[in-house]
Design an enzyme around this catalytic site. Structure first.
Site, PDB file in Angstrom:
ATOM      1  CG  ASP A   7     -34.602   4.494  -4.361  1.00 17.66           C
ATOM      2  OD1 ASP A   7     -35.375   4.163  -2.682  1.00 17.66           O
ATOM      3  OD2 ASP A   7     -35.156   5.482  -4.773  1.00 17.66           O
ATOM      4  CD  GLU A  67     -32.683   4.212   1.007  1.00 13.97           C
ATOM      5  OE1 GLU A  67     -32.274   5.539   1.478  1.00 13.97           O
ATOM      6  OE2 GLU A  67     -32.699   4.595  -0.031  1.00 13.97           O
ATOM      7  CG  ASP A 139     -36.414   6.717  -8.191  1.00 15.68           C
ATOM      8  OD1 ASP A 139     -36.743   7.373  -6.914  1.00 15.68           O
ATOM      9  OD2 ASP A 139     -36.654   7.210  -9.230  1.00 15.68           O
TER      10      ASP A 139
END
Length: 164
Positions: A7, A67, A139
């Site tokens: 992330d 992502e 996160d």
């Protein structure tokens, strides 16, 4: 198959490592790389690259999933986020890992079964799928969700190839 999910962020880059064993998903580790917002941006990118390179060296994943983040409050934030993603991707590619990218909607669909799921729903499902009582950082939870998405996508791609 061991998957490293990422992330990306210019201040905090979360990572999560899972292992797909048969049809089970097993949590290996998760955490975050924090950068100092007062430091020169190039040094922050280097810290992301170095931090992820160490994680890759320690855990030896078979694949990396990142992502795709395209929401930003302003153009400057979007540029910084893109650069942080780039640092993460280069760490994976430099280690010889195949790197896949998934949108937030794809991650939510793969983890919860609904592409517009709320963040809390995704976090709850990640904890359930990986049998975790808690995940310390949001996160890291997001990164684990990306890893779960990739593990499930890899299985589906394999099934589709065998059908053809």
């Amino acid at each position: 198959m061991r998957v490293l999910g990422i992330d990306p962020g210019s201040r905090i880059t979360g990572y999560g490592i899972i292992e797909k064993i048969g049809n089970r998903l097993v949590h290996v580790d998760n955490g975050a790389i924090h950068t100092d917002s007062h430091r020169e941006f190039a040094l922050r990118l280097h810290k992301i690259y170095e931090g992820l390179s160490r994680v890759i060296e320690e855990y030896r994943p078979d694949a990396m999933a990142v992502e795709q983040v395209f929401l930003a409050h302003n153009a400057q934030s979007a540029l910084k986020l893109g650069q942080a993603r780039g640092a993460a991707i280069v760490a994976g590619v430099s280690a010889g890992l195949p790197v896949s990218e998934y949108t937030a909607m794809q991650v939510k669909q793969a983890v919860v079964g609904y592409g517009h799921a709320r963040k809390e729903q995704v976090q709850q499902m990640v904890k359930s799928l990986l049998n975790l009582p808690e995940i310390a950082q949001a996160d890291a939870s997001d990164a684990l969700a990306v890893a779960v998405c990739h593990a499930n996508s890899a299985v589906m791609k394999s099934v589709l190839r065998s059908i053809r």
